[in-house]
Motif scaffolding. Structure first.
Motif, PDB file in Angstrom:
ATOM      1  N   SER A 225       4.645 -17.995  11.050  1.00 22.82           N
ATOM      2  CA  SER A 225       4.052 -18.100   9.715  1.00 22.82           C
ATOM      3  C   SER A 225       2.765 -17.295   9.557  1.00 22.82           C
ATOM      4  O   SER A 225       2.116 -17.353   8.519  1.00 22.82           O
ATOM      5  N   GLU A 226       2.384 -16.534  10.608  1.00 19.84           N
ATOM      6  CA  GLU A 226       1.155 -15.742  10.529  1.00 19.84           C
ATOM      7  C   GLU A 226       1.461 -14.363   9.942  1.00 19.84           C
ATOM      8  O   GLU A 226       2.251 -13.612  10.505  1.00 19.84           O
ATOM      9  N   SER A 227       0.825 -14.026   8.840  1.00 21.22           N
ATOM     10  CA  SER A 227       1.084 -12.712   8.229  1.00 21.22           C
ATOM     11  C   SER A 227      -0.178 -12.063   7.673  1.00 21.22           C
ATOM     12  O   SER A 227      -0.087 -11.058   6.964  1.00 21.22           O
ATOM     13  N   ASP A 228      -1.352 -12.594   7.986  1.00 22.18           N
ATOM     14  CA  ASP A 228      -2.588 -11.960   7.519  1.00 22.18           C
ATOM     15  C   ASP A 228      -2.712 -10.533   8.054  1.00 22.18           C
ATOM     16  O   ASP A 228      -3.257  -9.649   7.380  1.00 22.18           O
ATOM     17  N   SER A 229      -2.219 -10.319   9.272  1.00 23.33           N
ATOM     18  CA  SER A 229      -2.296  -8.978   9.862  1.00 23.33           C
ATOM     19  C   SER A 229      -1.453  -7.985   9.068  1.00 23.33           C
ATOM     20  O   SER A 229      -1.839  -6.824   8.888  1.00 23.33           O
ATOM     21  N   ILE A 230      -0.304  -8.434   8.571  1.00 23.97           N
ATOM     22  CA  ILE A 230       0.565  -7.571   7.765  1.00 23.97           C
ATOM     23  C   ILE A 230      -0.145  -7.181   6.473  1.00 23.97           C
ATOM     24  O   ILE A 230      -0.175  -6.007   6.089  1.00 23.97           O
ATOM     25  N   ASP A 231      -0.725  -8.175   5.810  1.00 23.93           N
ATOM     26  CA  ASP A 231      -1.460  -7.895   4.568  1.00 23.93           C
ATOM     27  C   ASP A 231      -2.589  -6.908   4.824  1.00 23.93           C
ATOM     28  O   ASP A 231      -2.812  -5.984   4.040  1.00 23.93           O
ATOM     29  N   GLY A 232      -3.313  -7.128   5.929  1.00 22.08           N
ATOM     30  CA  GLY A 232      -4.444  -6.261   6.243  1.00 22.08           C
ATOM     31  C   GLY A 232      -4.018  -4.833   6.507  1.00 22.08           C
ATOM     32  O   GLY A 232      -4.643  -3.875   6.025  1.00 22.08           O
ATOM     33  N   ILE A 233      -2.966  -4.657   7.292  1.00 20.95           N
ATOM     34  CA  ILE A 233      -2.471  -3.301   7.591  1.00 20.95           C
ATOM     35  C   ILE A 233      -2.060  -2.589   6.309  1.00 20.95           C
ATOM     36  O   ILE A 233      -2.396  -1.418   6.089  1.00 20.95           O
ATOM     37  N   LYS A 234      -1.350  -3.294   5.447  1.00 18.58           N
ATOM     38  CA  LYS A 234      -0.908  -2.666   4.187  1.00 18.58           C
ATOM     39  C   LYS A 234      -2.093  -2.272   3.308  1.00 18.58           C
ATOM     40  O   LYS A 234      -2.093  -1.200   2.682  1.00 18.58           O
ATOM     41  N   ARG A 235      -3.103  -3.135   3.267  1.00 16.86           N
ATOM     42  CA  ARG A 235      -4.297  -2.784   2.468  1.00 16.86           C
ATOM     43  C   ARG A 235      -4.969  -1.542   3.041  1.00 16.86           C
ATOM     44  O   ARG A 235      -5.420  -0.663   2.299  1.00 16.86           O
ATOM     45  N   MET A 236      -5.057  -1.460   4.380  1.00 10.57           N
ATOM     46  CA  MET A 236      -5.731  -0.320   5.004  1.00 10.57           C
ATOM     47  C   MET A 236      -4.922   0.965   4.831  1.00 10.57           C
ATOM     48  O   MET A 236      -5.489   2.046   4.673  1.00 10.57           O
ATOM     49  N   LEU A 237      -3.604   0.880   4.866  1.00 11.86           N
ATOM     50  CA  LEU A 237      -2.780   2.065   4.621  1.00 11.86           C
ATOM     51  C   LEU A 237      -3.048   2.632   3.233  1.00 11.86           C
ATOM     52  O   LEU A 237      -3.134   3.854   3.044  1.00 11.86           O
ATOM     53  N   LEU A 238      -3.235   1.729   2.262  1.00 10.94           N
ATOM     54  CA  LEU A 238      -3.564   2.165   0.907  1.00 10.94           C
ATOM     55  C   LEU A 238      -4.970   2.764   0.849  1.00 10.94           C
ATOM     56  O   LEU A 238      -5.187   3.813   0.235  1.00 10.94           O
ATOM     57  N   LYS A 239      -5.929   2.090   1.487  1.00 11.95           N
ATOM     58  CA  LYS A 239      -7.314   2.559   1.451  1.00 11.95           C
ATOM     59  C   LYS A 239      -7.452   3.930   2.124  1.00 11.95           C
ATOM     60  O   LYS A 239      -8.254   4.773   1.691  1.00 11.95           O
ATOM     61  N   LEU A 240      -6.685   4.130   3.211  1.00 11.82           N
ATOM     62  CA  LEU A 240      -6.782   5.372   3.974  1.00 11.82           C
ATOM     63  C   LEU A 240      -5.775   6.425   3.501  1.00 11.82           C
ATOM     64  O   LEU A 240      -5.673   7.492   4.102  1.00 11.82           O
ATOM     65  N   SER A 241      -5.021   6.083   2.436  1.00 11.78           N
ATOM     66  CA  SER A 241      -4.013   6.999   1.868  1.00 11.78           C
ATOM     67  C   SER A 241      -3.001   7.463   2.912  1.00 11.78           C
ATOM     68  O   SER A 241      -2.626   8.641   2.983  1.00 11.78           O
ATOM     69  N   ILE A 242      -2.568   6.516   3.735  1.00 12.71           N
ATOM     70  CA  ILE A 242      -1.555   6.793   4.759  1.00 12.71           C
ATOM     71  C   ILE A 242      -0.205   6.300   4.247  1.00 12.71           C
ATOM     72  O   ILE A 242      -0.072   5.166   3.791  1.00 12.71           O
ATOM     73  N   GLU A 243       0.803   7.139   4.352  1.00 13.08           N
ATOM     74  CA  GLU A 243       2.124   6.786   3.831  1.00 13.08           C
ATOM     75  C   GLU A 243       3.119   6.393   4.923  1.00 13.08           C
ATOM     76  O   GLU A 243       4.267   6.057   4.633  1.00 13.08           O
ATOM     77  N   ASP A 244       2.689   6.425   6.167  1.00 12.19           N
ATOM     78  CA  ASP A 244       3.569   6.079   7.283  1.00 12.19           C
ATOM     79  C   ASP A 244       3.504   4.564   7.537  1.00 12.19           C
ATOM     80  O   ASP A 244       2.525   4.042   8.054  1.00 12.19           O
ATOM     81  N   TYR A 245       4.557   3.846   7.171  1.00 14.12           N
ATOM     82  CA  TYR A 245       4.621   2.397   7.316  1.00 14.12           C
ATOM     83  C   TYR A 245       5.478   1.975   8.517  1.00 14.12           C
ATOM     84  O   TYR A 245       5.830   0.815   8.657  1.00 14.12           O
ATOM     85  N   SER A 246       5.814   2.924   9.392  1.00 17.19           N
ATOM     86  CA  SER A 246       6.742   2.642  10.481  1.00 17.19           C
ATOM     87  C   SER A 246       6.223   1.572  11.444  1.00 17.19           C
ATOM     88  O   SER A 246       7.014   0.856  12.063  1.00 17.19           O
TER      89      SER A 246
END
Length: 413
Positions: A225-246
């Motif tokens: 049930s832990e998913s804060d790390s997923i939310d954080g990674i997705k936010r940082m990908l947006l902030k850093l303009s990275i499109e690689d979600y692999s």
């Protein structure tokens, strides 16, 4: 009106008084107060949930009996910390800590530290309490002492990290994490909390490092049930303009395919009769009690579990379970994905108004909410909205507005 006796207040007053008299050299009067204290400890014990009275039963009581005619011996043995009394003194320190008397508790822990500086449990407790008392440098010294004894002790490592974290020395907190021998010496939550601090300071690269480590731990330990790390990674990908979600594997786009269909929460699949919904949580609306009397709802109480029934068929006398929002999510082969999918649907549901005054939200506003909080980019958000519209969970009452379907079931939680 007679004031109710406060056994705890009386207990701590008597101990403080007895000790103050001892320090003044008034030994006979101090002895009398220690006698009163023993009786007060019994009253406190019998009128509370407190359990830490070992020192009073195993040290104070025998000393009062054995040295009643020799005050010098009484006080000598009363304050002695040795192998036999060590556990009792530890218990006394816990009593004071439990009752938020931190200064006294710290004094007792230091007294024990002088006798046994290698007790890791003592060092953990003392370090933690010093931190909670904002005595950060002292706390760090205690934790360093502990790490010199066992440099892989997870509680000690996390304790040292927390001192830096709570005292806003976030770079030092990050160094603790980067110098770990094993990634899972601390919890995923520790990495995510550190990541969020860097995110707040617009240091997105360090934040990303923290969130990725948190994600790795969740994967290793199968933290469902832990998913804060997923939310954080997705936010940082947006902030850093990275499109690689692999890096996220099944947690980018693919999870949306796990949404299968919306249950029919109106009619029983066995007999076709009308369901009665079961509502959980703290009920604030008086009309729900009236509805229950009419047989329109069933109030299920404040506690809900993963298998708690959500609907009842009176004709079949059978309960049914349609999950939190009445949506079938495929959890085969990836339970973490199921919990993440359920969380995101719950958040979408939360943001969409559903009352008499307001029943829709602008789709751009909803997209911004999901982007800022959970890192859903435009592609992922659009795919999710389309899926929820396909199964009939949401619809567009007017162009650009999103509403929840009227026949949806919503758990009180």
């Amino acid at each position: 009106m007679v004031k109710k006796r406060d056994f705890k207040e009386e207990f701590f007053y008597l101990e403080n008084k007895a000790f103050e008299l001892f320090k003044k050299g008034e030994y006979e009067l101090s002895f009398e107060y220690y006698n009163k204290l023993l009786k007060a400890s019994e009253d406190f014990k019998n009128n509370s949930w407190e359990k830490h009275f070992k020192w009073y039963d195993e040290v104070l009581s025998p000393c009062l009996k054995k040295y009643s005619n020799n005050y010098e011996e009484f006080f000598k043995h009363l304050f002695l910390v040795d192998t036999e009394t060590y556990d009792a003194w530890f218990d006394k320190a816990e009593l004071y800590e439990d009752n938020f008397k931190r200064t006294e508790a710290i004094e007792y822990y230091y007294k024990l530290f002088e006798f046994n500086p290698n007790d890791l449990l003592l060092l953990e407790y003392l370090g933690r309490l010093l931190c909670f008392s904002s005595r950060y440098d002292e706390s760090l010294n205690i934790y360093d002492t502990a790490l010199s004894i066992d440099n892989n002790n997870k509680k000690i490592i996390e304790g040292k990290w927390y001192v830096y974290y709570t005292s806003d020395r976030i770079n030092d907190a990050l160094n603790v994490l980067k110098n770990l021998d094993n990634i899972d010496d601390v919890s995923s939550g520790t990495y995510c909390a550190t990541g969020y601090s860097f995110e707040e300071n617009n240091d997105f690269e360090d934040a990303m490092w923290c969130y990725k480590k948190g994600f790795e731990i969740d994967e290793i330990n199968d933290n469902l049930s832990e998913s804060d790390s997923i939310d954080g990674i997705k936010r940082m990908l947006l902030k850093l303009s990275i499109e690689d979600y692999s890096f996220l594997n099944d947690f980018y786009l693919e999870w949306i395919s796990k949404i299968e269909y919306k249950f029919d929460t109106e009619h029983c699949p066995n007999c076709g009769g009308k369901f009665t919904p079961i509502i959980y949580g703290l009920i604030a609306e008086d009309n729900l009690f009236d509805e229950q009397k009419k047989g329109n709802v069933i109030l299920g109480g404040c506690t809900i579990g993963g298998d708690s029934p959500t609907h009842y068929c009176k004709n079949c006398d059978k309960e049914f379970q349609f999950k939190t929002n009445g949506i079938k999510i495929n959890y085969k082969n990836n339970s973490r994905q199921y919990f993440y999918t359920e969380k995101i649907i719950n958040k979408i549901t939360y943001y969409i108004p559903n009352d008499q005054n307001e029943s829709s939200i602008n789709i751009k506003e909803l997209e911004n909410e999901m982007r800022e909080s959970y890192g859903l980019n435009n592609v992922e958000f659009t795919a999710l909205i389309n899926k929820l519209m396909d199964i009939g969970y949401i619809y567009m009452p007017t162009k650009g507005q999103i509403s929840l379907s009227e026949d949806n079931f919503y758990s009180q939680f």
